[in-house]
Design an enzyme around this catalytic site. Structure first.
Site, PDB file in Angstrom:
ATOM      1  N   GLY A 216     -18.896   4.747  -4.188  1.00 20.70           N
ATOM      2  CA  GLY A 216     -18.110   3.533  -4.055  1.00 20.70           C
ATOM      3  C   GLY A 216     -16.785   3.624  -4.779  1.00 20.70           C
ATOM      4  O   GLY A 216     -16.191   4.699  -4.912  1.00 20.70           O
ATOM      5  N   GLU A 258      -2.731   4.324   4.215  1.00 24.16           N
ATOM      6  CA  GLU A 258      -2.791   3.718   5.547  1.00 24.16           C
ATOM      7  C   GLU A 258      -3.683   2.501   5.394  1.00 24.16           C
ATOM      8  O   GLU A 258      -4.903   2.620   5.250  1.00 24.16           O
ATOM      9  CB  GLU A 258      -3.333   4.726   6.560  1.00 24.16           C
ATOM     10  CG  GLU A 258      -3.009   4.366   7.997  1.00 24.16           C
ATOM     11  CD  GLU A 258      -3.946   3.317   8.567  1.00 24.16           C
ATOM     12  OE1 GLU A 258      -3.538   2.133   8.645  1.00 24.16           O
ATOM     13  OE2 GLU A 258      -5.078   3.669   8.909  1.00 24.16           O
ATOM     14  N   CYS A 292      -7.853  -1.414  11.771  1.00 24.50           N
ATOM     15  CA  CYS A 292      -6.569  -1.845  11.226  1.00 24.50           C
ATOM     16  C   CYS A 292      -5.549  -2.087  12.331  1.00 24.50           C
ATOM     17  O   CYS A 292      -4.595  -2.844  12.138  1.00 24.50           O
ATOM     18  CB  CYS A 292      -6.043  -0.802  10.245  1.00 24.50           C
ATOM     19  SG  CYS A 292      -5.814   0.844  10.961  1.00 24.50           S
TER      20      CYS A 292
END
Length: 486
Positions: A216, A258, A292
């Site tokens: 994580g 990004e 996205c």
């Protein structure tokens, strides 16, 4: 995933482990991989602790020199072998992508095709010109500039396209002579990590050049902070990207971000309504809107808005929601309860503020149906926030200038689409949009291995991956002079 006939990769080899100069137990323990559609446990993988990352960084730095010195043709050959292995095991990849990321099989096929394109394009990078002969500063002297690998690259990936996004950074980074620490998302560590490691094992990649470190945020921060990592390529949310950039910035590392998007699909009054509505449906409802590059706003000229909305609602109602492994299902569950809560909050708050639900809008566990809203106010969260769910807010406009102003009313700037019967007209409108990418009479969600992919504003830091932009991202310049010829 018992009972599916899985033969490759050998689960006994990788279960509960990380990949760092071979498969090994991690100091961070293990984590179960859960199938969103059923809640079933698919596998158990290792979780890389900061200590695991530190050891991987040392191993990668040791391996990077020999890998950079390898003949470019040898690096290209390994990428070609990885491509062949991906083709051979594409059914396994598709199955894992479907079950881990909850996309329909067509989504898995798309990822595989796109990943193969990334590998193929990366092979071409090794033969590009690497330098320049500069004008010497003294008669008879030599002045040369050429690109050299960065050394060790950290790649931190999201869950929504685990294989594609891994290959989009990993393939060019390896092709250009770098070692890589790959941290797949904890929700998709097999399709975005374990299987990728096995591909390159089969391809003969030298030990230590690639490390796969599931985990994580703590694992990601360790990768970004590791002193051996010269550059971090991150794909994910803007919030997480800021955190990665802060950590990497302390080490003055190069960072490629990004990030998210609040993308508009603009429909001018001379557009083909049926084609525009189909593109709008694909752009927002494809893979449950979890991209996205998904369309988060549908901006439609007032003369067409009623016809467009009717067509969009028709597409939404025709889509079957359910387990993505079931034939005929086109919309699976969102990835997690956290994401379902987010979509529900955004829609419910907007409806409370006056938005109207034309179809959908009611959650069933992790399943959120394709939803169309109108009566949108620009202060509503459905207008301002990235939804990352199958929700289409429709707004009308009366002029091109108004459409451009609404589309640009966001801090994001990733992608957009413009529909018109006149390509020159659509191109003129597209040129006024503050986005890193824009598509004419098409969907907002597009990707190509030879294209520079990235956004403006808080959709990224101006970096690009893809095409020759990868040469810029994964190498750095070295200048050398000599008093005579060399």
């Amino acid at each position: 995933m018992a009972g599916n006939g899985e033969r490759w990769p050998d689960r006994a080899e990788w279960a509960g482990k990380i990949y760092s100069a071979g498969w090994r137990a991690s100091e961070g323990g293990t984590r179960q991989v859960i199938e969103p559609a059923s809640g079933h446990v698919l596998a158990e993988v290792g979780v890389a602790s900061p200590a695991d990352v530190a050891q991987a960084g040392v191993r990668a730095a040791r391996a990077a020199g020999d890998w950079a010195a390898a003949f470019p043709s040898d690096r290209a050959e390994i990428l070609l072998r990885a491509s062949s292995a991906l083709r051979e095991h594409r059914d396994t990849f598709r199955d894992w992508i479907v079950r881990e990321s909850a996309g329909v099989p067509a989504k898995g096929d798309y990822e595989i095709i796109a990943a193969l394109a990334q590998l193929t394009h990366a092979v071409g990078l090794v033969s590009l010109p690497r330098g320049e002969v500069l004008a010497a500063q003294a008669p008879g002297g030599t002045s040369l500039a050429w690109r050299v690998p960065l050394g060790v690259v950290g790649v931190i990936n999201p869950w929504n396209a685990p294989l594609l996004f891994a290959m989009r950074a990993l393939a060019p980074a390896l092709a250009l002579g770098n070692a890589v620490l790959l941290k797949p998302d904890p929700l998709t560590p097999v399709s975005g990590g374990v299987l990728v490691a096995r591909l390159f094992e089969d391809a003969g990649l030298p030990d230590g050049v690639l490390h796969v470190l599931p985990g994580g945020a703590e694992t990601g921060q360790a990768v970004a902070a590791d002193p051996h990592v010269a550059m971090v390529s991150f794909t994910g949310s803007t919030e997480a990207g800021r955190a990665v950039a802060r950590v990497a910035g302390e080490g003055l590392k190069r960072v490629s971000l990004e990030l998210g998007g609040k993308n508009s699909l603009v429909v001018l009054e001379d557009a083909d309504v049926a084609a525009a509505a189909l593109a709008g449906a694909v752009s927002t409802f494809g893979y449950q809107g979890q991209a996205c590059v998904a369309a988060g706003r549908h901006l439609v000229h007032a003369d067409l808005v009623e016809a467009y909305t009717d067509a969009l609602v028709g597409h939404a109602r025709s889509m079957r929601v359910g387990d993505p492994r079931v034939e005929g299902v086109t919309v699976g569950p969102v990835i997690s309860a956290r994401q379902a809560d987010r979509v529900e909050r955004i829609v419910d708050a907007s409806v409370a503020g006056g938005a109207r639900v034309l179809t959908g809008g009611r959650r069933d566990g992790l399943f959120y149906p394709p939803t169309v809203l109108d009566h949108i106010d620009r202060a509503m969260p459905v207008f301002t926030e990235e939804i990352f769910g199958p929700v289409a807010p429709v707004l009308s406009f009366h002029s091109e200038a108004e459409a451009v102003e609404i589309a640009n009313d966001t801090a994001y700037g990733l992608t957009a689409a413009v529909h018109s019967g006149s390509v020159p007209r659509a191109t003129a409108v597209a040129g006024q949009l503050r986005t890193g990418m824009v598509h004419i009479n098409d969907v907002s969600a597009k990707d190509a291995a030879n294209a520079p992919f990235g956004g403006m504003g808080i959709s990224g830091n101006g970096s690009r991956i893809g095409g020759t932009a990868s040469l810029e991202e994964f190498t750095q310049w070295r200048w050398m002079t000599a008093p005579g010829p060399v």
